[in-house]
Design an enzyme around this catalytic site. Structure first.
Site, PDB file in Angstrom:
ATOM      1  CE  LYS A 115      13.829  -9.739 -11.630  1.00 21.34           C
ATOM      2  NZ  LYS A 115      14.588  -9.784 -10.431  1.00 21.34           N
ATOM      3  CG  ASN A 127       0.693   2.093   3.734  1.00 25.75           C
ATOM      4  OD1 ASN A 127      -0.396   2.215   3.218  1.00 25.75           O
ATOM      5  ND2 ASN A 127       1.803   2.621   3.237  1.00 25.75           N
ATOM      6  N   GLY A 128      -0.066  -1.370   6.492  1.00 21.90           N
ATOM      7  CA  GLY A 128       0.319  -2.263   7.579  1.00 21.90           C
ATOM      8  C   GLY A 128      -0.855  -3.113   8.015  1.00 21.90           C
ATOM      9  CD1 TRP A 145      -0.545  -5.516  -3.673  1.00 23.62           C
ATOM     10  CD2 TRP A 145      -0.517  -6.609  -1.725  1.00 23.62           C
ATOM     11  NE1 TRP A 145      -0.065  -6.778  -3.900  1.00 23.62           N
ATOM     12  CE2 TRP A 145      -0.034  -7.468  -2.721  1.00 23.62           C
ATOM     13  CE3 TRP A 145      -0.588  -7.079  -0.419  1.00 23.62           C
ATOM     14  CZ2 TRP A 145       0.381  -8.761  -2.463  1.00 23.62           C
ATOM     15  CZ3 TRP A 145      -0.183  -8.385  -0.161  1.00 23.62           C
ATOM     16  CH2 TRP A 145       0.299  -9.208  -1.175  1.00 23.62           C
ATOM     17  CB  CYS A 149      -0.878   0.051   1.227  1.00 25.15           C
ATOM     18  SG  CYS A 149      -1.840  -1.429   1.500  1.00 25.15           S
ATOM     19  CD  GLU A 191      10.214 -11.001  -9.837  1.00 30.91           C
ATOM     20  OE1 GLU A 191      11.263 -10.814 -10.485  1.00 30.91           O
ATOM     21  OE2 GLU A 191       9.926 -10.368  -8.819  1.00 30.91           O
ATOM     22  NE  ARG A 193       4.689   1.668  -0.959  1.00 27.02           N
ATOM     23  CZ  ARG A 193       5.595   1.699   0.003  1.00 27.02           C
ATOM     24  NH1 ARG A 193       6.772   2.242  -0.223  1.00 27.02           N
ATOM     25  NH2 ARG A 193       5.348   1.205   1.185  1.00 27.02           N
ATOM     26  CG  HIS A 220      21.895 -35.242  -8.329  1.00 19.66           C
ATOM     27  ND1 HIS A 220      22.395 -36.491  -8.024  1.00 19.66           N
ATOM     28  CD2 HIS A 220      22.974 -34.443  -8.535  1.00 19.66           C
ATOM     29  CE1 HIS A 220      23.708 -36.425  -8.027  1.00 19.66           C
ATOM     30  NE2 HIS A 220      24.092 -35.206  -8.349  1.00 19.66           N
ATOM     31  CD  GLU A 266      17.360 -11.969  -9.886  1.00 21.39           C
ATOM     32  OE1 GLU A 266      16.893 -12.625  -8.952  1.00 21.39           O
ATOM     33  OE2 GLU A 266      16.938 -10.845 -10.203  1.00 21.39           O
ATOM     34  CE  LYS A 270      11.444  -2.027  -6.505  1.00 20.97           C
ATOM     35  NZ  LYS A 270      12.207  -2.974  -7.337  1.00 20.97           N
TER      36      LYS A 270
HETATM   37  C1  F6R Z   1      12.111  -9.620  -7.386  1.00 21.58           C
HETATM   38  C2  F6R Z   1      12.117  -8.745  -6.238  1.00 21.58           C
HETATM   39  C3  F6R Z   1      11.782  -9.362  -4.928  1.00 21.58           C
HETATM   40  C4  F6R Z   1      12.564  -8.670  -3.804  1.00 21.58           C
HETATM   41  C5  F6R Z   1      12.128  -9.228  -2.454  1.00 21.58           C
HETATM   42  C6  F6R Z   1      12.920  -8.617  -1.326  1.00 21.58           C
HETATM   43  O1  F6R Z   1      12.399  -8.950  -8.572  1.00 21.58           O
HETATM   44  O2  F6R Z   1      12.354  -7.582  -6.344  1.00 21.58           O
HETATM   45  O3  F6R Z   1      12.039 -10.732  -4.943  1.00 21.58           O
HETATM   46  O4  F6R Z   1      13.924  -8.886  -3.999  1.00 21.58           O
HETATM   47  O5  F6R Z   1      10.766  -8.965  -2.258  1.00 21.58           O
HETATM   48  O6  F6R Z   1      12.814  -7.238  -1.324  1.00 21.58           O
HETATM   49  P1  F6R Z   1      13.905  -6.304  -0.684  1.00 21.58           P
HETATM   50  O7  F6R Z   1      15.141  -6.416  -1.475  1.00 21.58           O
HETATM   51  O8  F6R Z   1      13.311  -4.933  -0.723  1.00 21.58           O
HETATM   52  O9  F6R Z   1      14.110  -6.804   0.726  1.00 21.58           O
END
Ligand code: F6R
Length: 610
Positions: free
Chosen positions: A487, A98-99, A74, A2, A490, A27, A506, A483, A605
């Site tokens: 990506k 938020n929260g 959110w 949020c 996602e 976010r 394995h 990674e 985010k």
């Molecule tokens: C993926 C991504 C997430 C963050 C994860 C941790 O592209 O961005 O997997 O890496 O939510 O977030 P932070 O780095 O803010 O602790």
């Protein structure tokens, strides 16, 4: 997750608030709303869906006041809907939040027993009723009513509140969720992060947990929950508003991929001592004595930051020769882990606000471990909690899928490894210099790679319709395979798995059949021959190999259907480079599919809930 924006000043509030919310879109959210005090009463407009829907609703009902609060939600308590969207109003009080209110069940039942009828399923509406009741119960002003209302709330929150009876003030409070106050000329703003406020001011006050702030056009007053007046210094932010714009790129993610050479150069700037093969320790917060007597290092992170941490382990173990564990914040907080006074715990987090990571490292700190934060957001929760903070200087990262923060985290982790290695007598001056020189070369090698982005776009056309993709890598490139897969899933929503290439036999080899795309990260390095063996195994089972290989690797020509060439670089810094084509690959696949690359479905985010 949020987002909150508040404005009080001389301008019409609604467009400023909507603009701020737009800058918080990254976010993640599923509904939005705004409340404005028009001098007589509080007017609320809310809409399910994206800000476009809110703007359309505002088109039908323009709001004229110079004081207001807005929110992107959110969903946690209650499905995404207009009724559950914030602001929530009780009596003459409007609240955005938020929260999570952890004791919402008991608070809600108690309010219902006292005759309150709820109009939403949210925990936020509870807060609105509590503040309204405090005003009714004789609180002398809104600030006092917020204090009284929050006294029974448990959990993490950031809130902004308007009252019908005080048409010149916003009251904001924080406990566990971020909230920043922007101090403009004859105007005050508040927001969940600085990106929302940058186009108005670069002077920010970061509220601390337990702060309640009263914002008016003429000033800012901050008290603690206990009623004590406190002074918080304003900080000048060196991020410019332009950094949070797309700058001609179709998506923020593409822009941020291209910003990586600058993000790394900025993260290194002023921190390397190339004369003596060392890094400047000031911000690391680990004394030479502590570095020497370290028992273990724990790297704690989630998601993409966890992948950076996995690479950090290779460096810390080989350059500083200290045992290093890498832990998922979300799992570590479920364990009764043991720490010692001579443990170093490094929390890696671009946002600095990830709930799971905070929970995990707080426990370590309580048991006496030294805590170092690697974060991109100034004064965020994790750096505040830590004994030292090494900031990555990637600038604002707006795309939900992290790219430039990841490679900037790598730069920070490599610096920490060199710092520890030098203090512990593992690295000589010359050896450290060799590492640092290789690191300094990375931005220009990355630029060279980015010059070939168009070629990666053509490779991406082969993956547009893929439903399953396997990513393989060894050593430093195992986390890079993870990674690359993360990506792709996602943002393109294809099923993708990253595996250590050595694990293929394995289990995952069973998946390989004709035409399965397998991306193999196989640059020339100490594990090249073994990984080349994996390429051959994929080929033998008629999988389609997309290889990342070092320029000039002739052997790869006969094995791979597609080859993305990497510049020749020392093994230690190869992960900085091999991740770039994988980011581009994911981006171009998702963009071709027409997905909302910057705000992929269901993702947020900043993950401020468990
Ligand atoms: C993926 C991504 C997430 C963050 C994860 C941790 O592209 O961005 O997997 O890496 O939510 O977030 P932070 O780095 O803010 O602790």
């Amino acid at each position: 997750m949020c987002g909150i924006v508040g404005y009080v000043g001389g301008e019409v509030a609604a467009p400023i608030i909507v603009d701020g919310l737009r800058r918080l879109e990254y976010r993640g959210y599923d509904s939005a709303g705004i409340a404005v005090h028009d001098g007589e009463s509080i007017q609320v407009v809310r809409a399910l869906g994206k800000l476009k829907a809110l703007s359309e609703a505002l088109g039908d009902k323009p709001l004229a006041g110079r004081l207001g609060i807005g929110h992107t939600r959110w969903a946690t308590h209650g499905r995404p809907s207009e009724e559950n969207a914030h602001p929530h109003v009780a009596g003459g009080v409007a609240v955005v939040h938020n929260g999570i209110v952890e004791n919402h069940i008991e608070l809600r039942s108690e309010l219902e027993r006292n005759g309150v009828v709820f109009r939403s399923d949210t925990d936020t509406e509870i807060v609105a009723h509590l503040i309204h009741q405090a005003l009714d119960g004789g609180a002398e002003d809104l600030l006092e009513a917020v204090r009284r209302g929050l006294s029974s709330v448990e959990g993490a929150y950031a809130i902004a509140v308007l009252s019908q009876h005080e048409p010149t003030k916003i009251v904001a409070a924080r406990h566990g969720s971020p909230l920043v106050v922007g101090c403009g000329e004859d105007e005050m703003l508040c927001g969940s992060d600085i990106a929302a406020l940058l186009s108005h001011t670069r002077d920010m006050v970061f509220l601390e947990d337990g702060d309640i702030a009263e914002l008016s056009a003429g000033g800012l007053r901050i008290e603690t929950l206990a009623g004590q007046v406190v002074e918080r210094q304003s900080k000048r932010i060196d991020w410019s508003p332009v950094m949070a714009e797309r700058g001609g790129y179709k998506h923020f993610m593409l822009k941020e991929i291209h910003e990586q050479p600058d993000a790394i150069a900025a993260t290194l700037r002023g921190r390397l001592d190339l004369e003596h093969g060392d890094v400047y320790p000031a911000e690391i917060g680990i004394t030479p004595e502590a570095a020497t007597s370290l028992r273990r290092v724990y790297l704690v992170a989630c998601g993409t930051s966890y992948h950076a941490a996995l690479i950090g382990r290779y460096w810390i173990e080989s350059l500083a020769r200290v045992p290093c564990m890498v832990e998922l914040g979300s799992e570590l907080s479920n364990r009764d882990a043991l720490y010692f006074d001579d443990d170093l715990v490094i929390a890696v987090s671009q946002s600095g606000e990830t709930y799971d990571t905070i929970g995990a490292v707080s426990a370590a700190k309580e048991q006496g471990a030294t805590l170092l934060a690697i974060a991109n957001v100034l004064d965020s929760a994790i750096p505040r909690l830590s004994h030292g903070a090494l900031y990555t200087r990637a600038g604002p990262e707006i795309g939900v899928a992290s790219t430039k923060c990841f490679t900037a985290q790598l730069a920070a982790l490599l610096m920490v490894a060199v710092y520890l290695g030098r203090r512990r007598g593992v690295l000589t001056e010359d050896q450290a210099l060799e590492v640092l020189q290789a690191l300094c070369e990375v931005p220009s090698q990355m630029n060279e790679l980015l010059g070939d982005a168009d070629y990666v776009r053509t490779v991406a056309t082969h993956l547009t319709h893929a439903t399953d993709v396997l990513f393989l890598g060894r050593g430093y490139h195992f986390p890079i395979a993870l990674e690359g897969a993360l990506k792709l899933k996602e943002i393109s929503y294809a099923h993708a798995e990253g595996y250590a290439a050595g694990e293929m036999k394995h289990g995952p080899i069973a998946l390989i059949e004709e035409g399965l795309p397998v991306v193999v990260v196989c640059p020339k390095n100490s594990s090249y021959d073994k990984t080349l063996g994996n390429v051959q195994e994929v080929r033998a089972r008629e999988g389609t190999v997309i290889a990342l290989a070092t320029k000039g690797d002739e052997a790869m020509h006969d094995l791979a259907a597609q080859i993305i060439w990497l510049p020749d670089a020392p093994e230690l810094v190869q992960p900085f480079l091999s991740v770039v084509p994988l980011q581009l690959l994911a981006y171009y696949v998702a963009a071709r599919k027409g997905h909302d690359v910057d705000q992929p479905r269901n993702l947020a985010k900043t993950v401020t809930v468990e």
